[in-house]
Scaffold this motif. Structure first.
Motif, mmCIF file in Angstrom:
data_model
loop_
_atom_site.group_PDB
_atom_site.id
_atom_site.type_symbol
_atom_site.label_atom_id
_atom_site.label_comp_id
_atom_site.label_asym_id
_atom_site.label_seq_id
_atom_site.Cartn_x
_atom_site.Cartn_y
_atom_site.Cartn_z
ATOM 1 N N TRP A 12 0.824 -1.212 0.000
ATOM 2 C CA TRP A 12 0.000 0.000 0.000
ATOM 3 C C TRP A 12 0.858 1.263 0.000
ATOM 4 O O TRP A 12 0.454 2.309 0.508
ATOM 5 C CB TRP A 12 -0.931 0.001 1.225
ATOM 6 C CG TRP A 12 -1.964 -1.084 1.153
ATOM 7 C CD1 TRP A 12 -1.966 -2.264 1.784
ATOM 8 C CD2 TRP A 12 -3.147 -1.070 0.344
ATOM 9 N NE1 TRP A 12 -3.058 -3.017 1.454
ATOM 10 C CE2 TRP A 12 -3.821 -2.295 0.561
ATOM 11 C CE3 TRP A 12 -3.707 -0.145 -0.550
ATOM 12 C CZ2 TRP A 12 -5.010 -2.621 -0.074
ATOM 13 C CZ3 TRP A 12 -4.897 -0.471 -1.171
ATOM 14 C CH2 TRP A 12 -5.542 -1.691 -0.942
ATOM 15 N N VAL A 22 0.919 5.660 5.432
ATOM 16 C CA VAL A 22 1.458 4.385 5.884
ATOM 17 C C VAL A 22 1.817 4.463 7.369
ATOM 18 O O VAL A 22 1.492 3.573 8.163
ATOM 19 C CB VAL A 22 2.697 3.989 5.050
ATOM 20 C CG1 VAL A 22 3.446 2.825 5.715
ATOM 21 C CG2 VAL A 22 2.286 3.601 3.633
ATOM 22 N N LEU A 64 -1.420 4.554 9.408
ATOM 23 C CA LEU A 64 -2.053 3.240 9.500
ATOM 24 C C LEU A 64 -1.294 2.337 10.484
ATOM 25 O O LEU A 64 -1.921 1.550 11.207
ATOM 26 C CB LEU A 64 -2.094 2.578 8.119
ATOM 27 C CG LEU A 64 -3.293 2.919 7.238
ATOM 28 C CD1 LEU A 64 -3.110 2.369 5.833
ATOM 29 C CD2 LEU A 64 -4.588 2.374 7.852
ATOM 30 N N CYS A 74 -8.414 -1.700 4.544
ATOM 31 C CA CYS A 74 -7.867 -2.914 5.164
ATOM 32 C C CYS A 74 -8.966 -3.838 5.667
ATOM 33 O O CYS A 74 -8.772 -5.054 5.771
ATOM 34 C CB CYS A 74 -6.960 -2.542 6.331
ATOM 35 S SG CYS A 74 -5.756 -1.254 5.965
ATOM 36 N N GLU A 79 5.022 -0.801 9.497
ATOM 37 C CA GLU A 79 5.104 0.106 8.354
ATOM 38 C C GLU A 79 5.615 -0.615 7.114
ATOM 39 O O GLU A 79 5.105 -0.414 6.009
ATOM 40 C CB GLU A 79 6.014 1.293 8.684
ATOM 41 C CG GLU A 79 5.417 2.268 9.693
ATOM 42 C CD GLU A 79 6.412 3.327 10.119
ATOM 43 O OE1 GLU A 79 7.458 3.467 9.431
ATOM 44 O OE2 GLU A 79 6.147 4.026 11.121
ATOM 45 N N ILE A 118 2.821 -2.745 5.664
ATOM 46 C CA ILE A 118 1.815 -1.967 4.943
ATOM 47 C C ILE A 118 2.388 -1.419 3.642
ATOM 48 O O ILE A 118 1.750 -1.498 2.578
ATOM 49 C CB ILE A 118 1.298 -0.817 5.830
ATOM 50 C CG1 ILE A 118 0.619 -1.373 7.079
ATOM 51 C CG2 ILE A 118 0.323 0.068 5.042
ATOM 52 C CD1 ILE A 118 0.263 -0.305 8.104
#
Length: 302
Positions: A188, A196, A199, A226, A260, A263
């Protein structure tokens, strides 16, 4: 074995045994010059130490003769003299085949008994645990570790914590081993680095870990993307192999940097299918052992 190598081995055997036999027969009869005092004349330490000359002891001669007899008997009975197969016709391949057949016959009896129980019940059988443990060490420990606690570097899950990506009942574990699993977490990075990071903080908040509240709050709308796999509450989806994000159990590491990376770059996990290597009966026993790992107090019903 080719004729040349057969003759070469025969030559070496005859040469070595011949020289040794000659020395054995000659040594007791050899005449060694000695001084009047019975020594060879070799002295050390200014004459304090003198080399004596004595006959070989009888026990040594008898023992050596017995070794020659054993050596000749071995060459007559077993392969070792070139291409000669030996009078007994013994081969290492034949002995291995006989041992494998004997072992398989014993295993067949066990497998017949094991097939009478579901995997969950079989997990409490001490004999199944012992056999399953050996199968695990031979086939699974390379990724999951000898203690089955997993390896975050490989994305190999801990099998002892009762947290399952695809389900933890006997049938699900059997399917995972038999057919393998392929898990994909898409990258992502397209969301941008700030999103990022946000999230990652939101995922930390789901499991009650210390986190940046502002970043986590900013990521709430983004988590809808997600939620398609992990669910709106982040508890995962075993039908997809999407992990639970709320239990503080991390497949690839649980630090902010690890999350991180997951993702941003995505993850790909591959559990190979073991059906080409193991029989279904062996997979059932292995599945029972894996079930036992996360249910150590599971008793064997009498």
């Amino acid at each position: 074995m080719s004729l040349f190598w057969s003759l070469w081995i025969m030559f070496l055997v005859v040469l070595n045994l011949g020289i040794t036999l000659f020395l054995f027969l000659w040594a007791p009869r050899a005449k060694i010059p000695v001084q009047q005092d019975g020594t060879s004349g070799h002295v050390w330490a200014h004459g304090v130490l003198r080399e004596g000359v004595h006959k070989l002891p009888l026990w040594w001669i008898i023992l050596s003769a017995a070794m020659f007899i054993c050596g000749f008997a071995y060459l007559a009975l077993f392969p070792g003299f070139g291409r000669f197969k030996g009078l007994l016709g013994w081969t290492s391949h034949g002995e291995l085949a006989a041992n494998v057949a004997s072992n398989n016959a014993r295993l067949d009896e066990l497998m017949k008994r094991f097939s009478l129980y579901p995997i969950e019940q079989l997990a409490g059988d001490p004999a199944a645990q012992q056999l399953g443990g050996r199968l695990f060490l031979d086939n699974c420990a390379a990724c999951h570790g000898r203690s089955a606690t997993g390896n975050p570097l490989l994305g190999a899950p801990d099998l002892t914590d009762n947290d399952w990506l695809y389900g933890g009942d006997g049938k699900a574990i059997f399917t995972s081993i038999h057919d393998g699993r392929a898990g994909v977490m898409p990258p992502w990075a397209s969301l941008g680095e700030e999103n990022v990071k946000n999230l990652a903080q939101y995922v930390l908040s789901l499991s009650g870990r210390p986190h940046d509240e502002k970043r986590a709050e900013a990521a709430k709308p983004l988590f809808a993307t997600c939620a398609a796999c992990h669910g709106p509450d982040g508890k995962g989806n075993q039908a997809l192999g999407a992990p639970n994000l709320t239990d503080q159990i991390w497949l690839h590491g649980g630090t902010p940097a690890d999350i991180e990376t997951t993702i941003r770059d995505g993850r790909q996990g591959h559990m190979p299918a073991w059906s080409p290597r193991l029989t279904e009966d062996q997979i059932r026993v292995l599945a029972a052992y894996v079930y036992h790992l996360s249910h150590p107090d599971h008793a064997y019903p009498q």
